[in-house]
Design a protein around this motif. Structure first.
Motif, PDB file in Angstrom:
ATOM      1  N   GLN A   1       0.830  -1.185   0.000  1.00  0.00           N
ATOM      2  CA  GLN A   1       0.000   0.000   0.000  1.00  0.00           C
ATOM      3  C   GLN A   1       0.874   1.247   0.000  1.00  0.00           C
ATOM      4  O   GLN A   1       1.721   1.422   0.868  1.00  0.00           O
ATOM      5  CB  GLN A   1      -0.901   0.022   1.239  1.00  0.00           C
ATOM      6  N   VAL A   2       0.667   2.104  -0.973  1.00  0.00           N
ATOM      7  CA  VAL A   2       1.449   3.330  -1.108  1.00  0.00           C
ATOM      8  C   VAL A   2       0.654   4.495  -0.533  1.00  0.00           C
ATOM      9  O   VAL A   2      -0.524   4.667  -0.841  1.00  0.00           O
ATOM     10  CB  VAL A   2       1.787   3.589  -2.585  1.00  0.00           C
ATOM     11  N   GLN A   3       1.324   5.280   0.282  1.00  0.00           N
ATOM     12  CA  GLN A   3       0.718   6.511   0.794  1.00  0.00           C
ATOM     13  C   GLN A   3       1.389   7.707   0.133  1.00  0.00           C
ATOM     14  O   GLN A   3       2.617   7.741  -0.002  1.00  0.00           O
ATOM     15  CB  GLN A   3       0.869   6.614   2.314  1.00  0.00           C
ATOM     16  N   LEU A   4       0.569   8.682  -0.261  1.00  0.00           N
ATOM     17  CA  LEU A   4       1.055   9.878  -0.943  1.00  0.00           C
ATOM     18  C   LEU A   4       0.577  11.108  -0.188  1.00  0.00           C
ATOM     19  O   LEU A   4      -0.621  11.213   0.133  1.00  0.00           O
ATOM     20  CB  LEU A   4       0.544   9.919  -2.384  1.00  0.00           C
ATOM     21  N   VAL A   5       1.496  12.028   0.070  1.00  0.00           N
ATOM     22  CA  VAL A   5       1.148  13.250   0.796  1.00  0.00           C
ATOM     23  C   VAL A   5       1.680  14.448   0.021  1.00  0.00           C
ATOM     24  O   VAL A   5       2.892  14.581  -0.178  1.00  0.00           O
ATOM     25  CB  VAL A   5       1.728  13.246   2.222  1.00  0.00           C
ATOM     26  N   GLU A   6       0.757  15.311  -0.397  1.00  0.00           N
ATOM     27  CA  GLU A   6       1.133  16.501  -1.140  1.00  0.00           C
ATOM     28  C   GLU A   6       1.370  17.684  -0.197  1.00  0.00           C
ATOM     29  O   GLU A   6       0.785  17.749   0.894  1.00  0.00           O
ATOM     30  CB  GLU A   6       0.036  16.904  -2.133  1.00  0.00           C
ATOM     31  N   SER A   7       2.182  18.607  -0.666  1.00  0.00           N
ATOM     32  CA  SER A   7       2.400  19.860   0.047  1.00  0.00           C
ATOM     33  C   SER A   7       2.809  20.926  -0.948  1.00  0.00           C
ATOM     34  O   SER A   7       3.136  20.607  -2.098  1.00  0.00           O
ATOM     35  CB  SER A   7       3.481  19.693   1.129  1.00  0.00           C
ATOM     36  N   GLY A   8       2.776  22.177  -0.494  1.00  0.00           N
ATOM     37  CA  GLY A   8       3.264  23.263  -1.332  1.00  0.00           C
ATOM     38  C   GLY A   8       2.206  24.135  -1.971  1.00  0.00           C
ATOM     39  O   GLY A   8       2.541  25.119  -2.639  1.00  0.00           O
ATOM     40  N   GLY A   9       0.953  23.778  -1.785  1.00  0.00           N
ATOM     41  CA  GLY A   9      -0.094  24.611  -2.357  1.00  0.00           C
ATOM     42  C   GLY A   9      -0.233  25.932  -1.619  1.00  0.00           C
ATOM     43  O   GLY A   9       0.409  26.156  -0.588  1.00  0.00           O
ATOM     44  N   GLY A  10      -1.076  26.807  -2.156  1.00  0.00           N
ATOM     45  CA  GLY A  10      -1.293  28.091  -1.509  1.00  0.00           C
ATOM     46  C   GLY A  10      -1.938  29.082  -2.433  1.00  0.00           C
ATOM     47  O   GLY A  10      -2.455  28.722  -3.503  1.00  0.00           O
ATOM     48  N   LEU A  11      -1.908  30.342  -2.000  1.00  0.00           N
ATOM     49  CA  LEU A  11      -2.471  31.444  -2.767  1.00  0.00           C
ATOM     50  C   LEU A  11      -1.340  32.224  -3.407  1.00  0.00           C
ATOM     51  O   LEU A  11      -0.372  32.604  -2.735  1.00  0.00           O
ATOM     52  CB  LEU A  11      -3.288  32.342  -1.832  1.00  0.00           C
ATOM     53  N   VAL A  12      -1.471  32.480  -4.693  1.00  0.00           N
ATOM     54  CA  VAL A  12      -0.431  33.208  -5.428  1.00  0.00           C
ATOM     55  C   VAL A  12      -1.102  34.108  -6.449  1.00  0.00           C
ATOM     56  O   VAL A  12      -2.204  33.799  -6.936  1.00  0.00           O
ATOM     57  CB  VAL A  12       0.552  32.222  -6.094  1.00  0.00           C
ATOM     58  N   GLN A  13      -0.449  35.213  -6.775  1.00  0.00           N
ATOM     59  CA  GLN A  13      -0.982  36.098  -7.798  1.00  0.00           C
ATOM     60  C   GLN A  13      -0.682  35.553  -9.185  1.00  0.00           C
ATOM     61  O   GLN A  13       0.285  34.794  -9.381  1.00  0.00           O
ATOM     62  CB  GLN A  13      -0.380  37.486  -7.660  1.00  0.00           C
ATOM     63  N   ALA A  14      -1.484  35.937 -10.127  1.00  0.00           N
ATOM     64  CA  ALA A  14      -1.251  35.546 -11.515  1.00  0.00           C
ATOM     65  C   ALA A  14       0.159  35.950 -11.932  1.00  0.00           C
ATOM     66  O   ALA A  14       0.629  37.044 -11.608  1.00  0.00           O
ATOM     67  CB  ALA A  14      -2.283  36.190 -12.420  1.00  0.00           C
ATOM     68  N   GLY A  15       0.815  35.032 -12.639  1.00  0.00           N
ATOM     69  CA  GLY A  15       2.189  35.255 -13.047  1.00  0.00           C
ATOM     70  C   GLY A  15       3.215  34.703 -12.076  1.00  0.00           C
ATOM     71  O   GLY A  15       4.403  34.638 -12.401  1.00  0.00           O
ATOM     72  N   GLY A  16       2.751  34.320 -10.898  1.00  0.00           N
ATOM     73  CA  GLY A  16       3.648  33.800  -9.878  1.00  0.00           C
ATOM     74  C   GLY A  16       3.959  32.328 -10.053  1.00  0.00           C
ATOM     75  O   GLY A  16       3.545  31.695 -11.044  1.00  0.00           O
ATOM     76  N   SER A  17       4.679  31.784  -9.072  1.00  0.00           N
ATOM     77  CA  SER A  17       5.131  30.402  -9.135  1.00  0.00           C
ATOM     78  C   SER A  17       4.860  29.683  -7.815  1.00  0.00           C
ATOM     79  O   SER A  17       4.819  30.311  -6.746  1.00  0.00           O
ATOM     80  CB  SER A  17       6.640  30.337  -9.411  1.00  0.00           C
ATOM     81  N   LEU A  18       4.679  28.385  -7.921  1.00  0.00           N
ATOM     82  CA  LEU A  18       4.590  27.493  -6.771  1.00  0.00           C
ATOM     83  C   LEU A  18       5.278  26.189  -7.126  1.00  0.00           C
ATOM     84  O   LEU A  18       5.301  25.803  -8.302  1.00  0.00           O
ATOM     85  CB  LEU A  18       3.131  27.200  -6.399  1.00  0.00           C
ATOM     86  N   ARG A  19       5.782  25.506  -6.114  1.00  0.00           N
ATOM     87  CA  ARG A  19       6.297  24.159  -6.328  1.00  0.00           C
ATOM     88  C   ARG A  19       5.563  23.213  -5.403  1.00  0.00           C
ATOM     89  O   ARG A  19       5.609  23.355  -4.175  1.00  0.00           O
ATOM     90  CB  ARG A  19       7.803  24.062  -6.081  1.00  0.00           C
ATOM     91  N   LEU A  20       4.894  22.245  -6.001  1.00  0.00           N
ATOM     92  CA  LEU A  20       4.214  21.210  -5.237  1.00  0.00           C
ATOM     93  C   LEU A  20       5.148  20.017  -5.047  1.00  0.00           C
ATOM     94  O   LEU A  20       5.944  19.693  -5.932  1.00  0.00           O
ATOM     95  CB  LEU A  20       2.952  20.743  -5.951  1.00  0.00           C
ATOM     96  N   SER A  21       5.017  19.382  -3.900  1.00  0.00           N
ATOM     97  CA  SER A  21       5.767  18.161  -3.614  1.00  0.00           C
ATOM     98  C   SER A  21       4.791  17.059  -3.258  1.00  0.00           C
ATOM     99  O   SER A  21       3.718  17.312  -2.711  1.00  0.00           O
ATOM    100  CB  SER A  21       6.730  18.370  -2.445  1.00  0.00           C
ATOM    101  N   CYS A  22       5.184  15.844  -3.544  1.00  0.00           N
ATOM    102  CA  CYS A  22       4.386  14.675  -3.187  1.00  0.00           C
ATOM    103  C   CYS A  22       5.350  13.617  -2.662  1.00  0.00           C
ATOM    104  O   CYS A  22       6.157  13.085  -3.429  1.00  0.00           O
ATOM    105  CB  CYS A  22       3.616  14.161  -4.396  1.00  0.00           C
ATOM    106  N   ALA A  23       5.259  13.343  -1.376  1.00  0.00           N
ATOM    107  CA  ALA A  23       6.122  12.360  -0.741  1.00  0.00           C
ATOM    108  C   ALA A  23       5.418  11.013  -0.674  1.00  0.00           C
ATOM    109  O   ALA A  23       4.263  10.933  -0.242  1.00  0.00           O
ATOM    110  CB  ALA A  23       6.500  12.820   0.663  1.00  0.00           C
TER     111      ALA A  23
END
Length: 126
Positions: A1-23
């Motif tokens: 059984q594989v467990q996946l946990v995401e992180s890194g989301g949020g609120l950003v203005q248009a044109g901005g950047s985010l990096r999501l991670s999934c462990a």
């Protein structure tokens, strides 16, 4: 059984950047291709990006090609989604998923994935 946990989301203005991670945990990470999907309110879940087991092959939805980059660190059992030049229409819950199968295959459909994370919210303001 594989467990996946995401992180890194949020609120950003248009044109901005985010990096999501999934462990990932609970399995052999290199046995799985990994994908990112997103679902906005009132819309179906859609494929965003995928990467094969070794990391040598990537696939992107046309809507994110040139702006998003998927990568994986097999030593850290983690897959990433670098999102640049974000647009309001990128607003959604983003979920990572794991798919077992042949080395070169990257499934494009939700049906190809066996394990799913809970998701992380990405909101892009205009």
């Amino acid at each position: 059984q594989v467990q996946l946990v995401e992180s890194g989301g949020g609120l950003v203005q248009a044109g901005g950047s985010l990096r999501l991670s999934c462990a990932a945990s609970g399995g052999t990470f290199t046995d799985y291709a990994m994908g990112w999907f997103r679902q906005a309110p009132g819309k179906e879940r859609e494929f965003v990006a995928g990467i094969n087991r070794s990391g040598g092959r990537t696939v992107y939805a046309d809507s994110v090609k040139g702006r998003f980059t998927i990568s994986r660190d097999n030593a850290k059992n983690t897959v990433y989604l670098q999102m640049n030049s974000l647009k309001p229409e990128d607003t959604a819950v983003y979920r990572c998923a794991a798919a077992s199968g042949p080395t070169l295959v990257v499934p494009l459909s939700t049906r190809g994935y066996s394990y799913w994370g809970q998701g992380t919210q990405v909101t892009v303001s205009s």
